[in-house]
Write an enzyme that holds these catalytic residues in place. Structure first.
Site, PDB file in Angstrom:
ATOM      1  N   LYS A   3      16.630  -7.431  -8.711  1.00 34.11           N
ATOM      2  CA  LYS A   3      16.343  -7.673 -10.121  1.00 34.11           C
ATOM      3  C   LYS A   3      17.591  -8.233 -10.807  1.00 34.11           C
ATOM      4  O   LYS A   3      18.711  -7.992 -10.344  1.00 34.11           O
ATOM      5  CB  LYS A   3      15.965  -6.348 -10.801  1.00 34.11           C
ATOM      6  CG  LYS A   3      14.579  -5.840 -10.464  1.00 34.11           C
ATOM      7  CD  LYS A   3      14.247  -4.597 -11.267  1.00 34.11           C
ATOM      8  CE  LYS A   3      12.853  -4.087 -10.961  1.00 34.11           C
ATOM      9  NZ  LYS A   3      11.771  -5.027 -11.342  1.00 34.11           N
ATOM     10  N   ARG A  42       3.207  -0.759  -5.293  1.00 34.30           N
ATOM     11  CA  ARG A  42       1.916  -0.813  -4.593  1.00 34.30           C
ATOM     12  C   ARG A  42       2.077  -0.461  -3.121  1.00 34.30           C
ATOM     13  O   ARG A  42       1.152   0.038  -2.488  1.00 34.30           O
ATOM     14  CB  ARG A  42       1.298  -2.210  -4.802  1.00 34.30           C
ATOM     15  CG  ARG A  42       2.126  -3.345  -4.270  1.00 34.30           C
ATOM     16  CD  ARG A  42       1.718  -4.693  -4.855  1.00 34.30           C
ATOM     17  NE  ARG A  42       2.295  -4.931  -6.186  1.00 34.30           N
ATOM     18  CZ  ARG A  42       2.065  -6.010  -6.905  1.00 34.30           C
ATOM     19  NH1 ARG A  42       1.284  -6.969  -6.446  1.00 34.30           N
ATOM     20  NH2 ARG A  42       2.626  -6.138  -8.092  1.00 34.30           N
TER      21      ARG A  42
END
Ligand code: BES
Ligand code: MN
Ligand code: ZN
Length: 497
Positions: free
Chosen positions: A279, A353
């Site tokens: 990130k 996920r």
């Protein structure tokens, strides 16, 4: 905080502070009118003088009113009576608690619960009163060097008894609110703790601790256990971290043996650096909050136990740290999930996920009535719904409706987005059964579509709390959401709402 219900004429109550409401346009609540009459019109005088105009959010503290036994009277502005709804009620409660906090009163009686919108009922009003009080008074000072002196803090708060209904019902509602408020506080503190403290191991210790305090059965699966189960997707996320992954199982069984449990699954990424798909640096500290789904499962289960709801609930917490170490998963890697389906990892930052899918497969063994996962899953959800509303996605309309309704009732709201088959196309991979990203369009929906491939065997809903689990800026901190929504959902299922 010690909550209680108090009956009697407001002006006669012996208390450190008596809280009464005043609307705009000089209209007083019954309690304010009683204080006005007992003090021979002092409240009216103050209103006439312009010192209290009844505007929402305003308050005025009065000392030693003649004819009134309370040491202080706190006037709280309620705004326009015609516009007084759920939001205004909660805001008035919040303003009253903030004002009380700044006085020297250690005990108080509030008559504001009398103003709860009639449509919601007095039990709702009292439940909300306790929730809002604990929400406002929450303080994170685990690592503060100068802890605040608590010796003169508000510790006892009574609400006036409702005109209709039994004191027992009022006390139950207040106790439910307190349980939910304390559950939110646990969720907030776990979220606020720094990521060097709140690791997967720490979360598992907190879960075991909760089990000891409440009688909830807690087991923690280690890496080797997960390997045996074939949780290749979950484990791939922790490869780049020094912190060992944990899989926490909490079982609260107070319902009938034959009753299928509700299963809550919480994303527990204790720090999300993005992994090799690192990130950007700015604001990366906020990725300590990426375990707020997990924290909300713990907070909700604590509330559930405190309320002694006669239902069966299982909590599942897959918890890992997503780091870019030398053994980290690479973009392009293909992993095999517990379900047998293979996944091409195209972006290691879409890790939520990857841990949830194996937990959702694990959930099958409980033959659940329904499964609800809670996750800070997508930045796209913040773009869609901002910081006001959680995303709600489901493969079952009745479950979606029940969660939506719980959000409305608790004012911890969620809004449904579709998970139609049409979106599944975006997850196609040339090298595995699916990719782990679906491109920019409908990012929250494609994330849910990924999860939907693992939830075919039961009714399932997904709450994306990326925008609602914490606040940024000067009031940076975890919010305790969606504990109120989940607790109301369970209260309703238990027939206790
Ligand atoms: N934990 C983040 C989602 C997130 C981002 C929550 C910002 C709150 C604020 C999640 O793991 C993530 O990184 N998602 C990616 C998915 C993308 C790579 C498909 C995102 O939203 O950018
Ligand atoms: Mn991520
Ligand atoms: Zn994440």
């Amino acid at each position: 905080m010690e909550f209680s219900i108090k009956s009697g004429s407001p002006e006669k109550l012996r208390t450190g502070a008596l809280v009464v409401g005043v609307f705009e346009s000089r209209k007083m609540t019954a309690a304010a009118a009683a204080v006005d009459a007992a003090s021979k019109g002092r409240v009216s005088e103050i209103i006439d003088s312009g010192d209290m105009d009844g505007k929402a959010g305003s308050s005025l503290l009065l000392h030693k009113l003649p004819g009134v036994n309370a040491e202080r009277v706190l006037l709280v502005g309620l705004g326009k009576e015609k516009e007084f709804g759920i939001r205004e009620y909660r805001d008035a409660l919040g303003a009253s608690i903030r004002a009380l906090r700044d006085t020297g009163a250690t005990d108080a009686v509030s008559t504001l619960a009398d103003t709860a919108p009639r449509k919601q009922g007095s039990a709702w009003g009292l439940r909300q009163a306790a929730i809002v009080t604990l929400d406002v008074l929450y303080r994170y000072d685990t690592h503060a060097r100068n802890k605040k002196d608590d010796s003169r803090a508000l510790t006892r708060l009574a609400f006036s008894a409702p005109k209709k209904g039994s004191t027992g019902a009022a006390e139950t509602a207040l106790a439910q609110g307190a349980a939910i408020g304390h559950g939110m506080a646990l969720t907030k503190t776990l979220g606020n703790l720094p990521p060097n403290v709140c690791t997967p191991t720490y979360l598992s210790e907190q879960a075991l601790d909760l089990g000891r305090k409440t009688g909830i059965a807690v087991t923690v699966l280690e890496r080797a256990d997960m390997q045996k189960l074939g949780m290749g997707s979950l484990l791939s996320v922790s490869n780049g971290s020094r912190q060992p992954p944990k899989f926490i199982v909490l079982e609260y069984r107070a319902g009938k043996k034959a009753d299928a449990p509700v299963v809550l699954v919480g994303k527990g990424v204790t720090f999300d650096s993005g992994g090799i798909s690192l990130k950007p640096g700015e604001g990366m500290d906020e990725m300590k909050y990426d375990m707020c789904g997990a924290a909300s499962v713990l907070g909700t289960m604590q509330a559930l136990a405190a309320m002694k709801l006669p239902i069966n609930v299982v909590g599942l917490i897959p918890t890992v740290e997503n780091m870019p170490g030398g053994a980290a998963t690479r973009p392009g890697d293909v992993v095999k999930s517990m379900s047998g389906q293979t996944i091409e990892i195209l972006n290691t930052d879409a890790e939520g996920r990857l841990i949830l899918c194996d937990a959702l497969t694990y959930a099958e063994r409980f033959e659940p009535a329904c499964v609800v996962d809670i996750a800070t899953l997508t930045g796209a959800c913040i773009i869609a719904l901002g910081h006001v509303t959680s995303g709600l996605m489901a493969n079952d309309d009745a479950l979606a409706d029940a969660l939506f309704a719980a959000g409305q009732t608790s004012h911890d709201r969620a809004w449904r987005l579709p998970v139609w088959e049409d979106y599944q196309e975006q997850l196609k991979s040339n090298f595995a059964d699916m990719g782990n990203i679906g491109g920019r369009p409908a990012g929250s929906i494609t994330a849910a579509c990924f999860l939907a491939r693992f939830t075919k065997k039961y009714a399932w809903a997904h709450l994306d709390i990326a925008g609602t689990a914490w606040k940024s800026g000067k009031d940076k901190g975890a919010t305790g959401r969606p504990v109120p929504l989940l607790a109301h959902f369970l209260l309703d299922r238990a027939g206790k709402l």
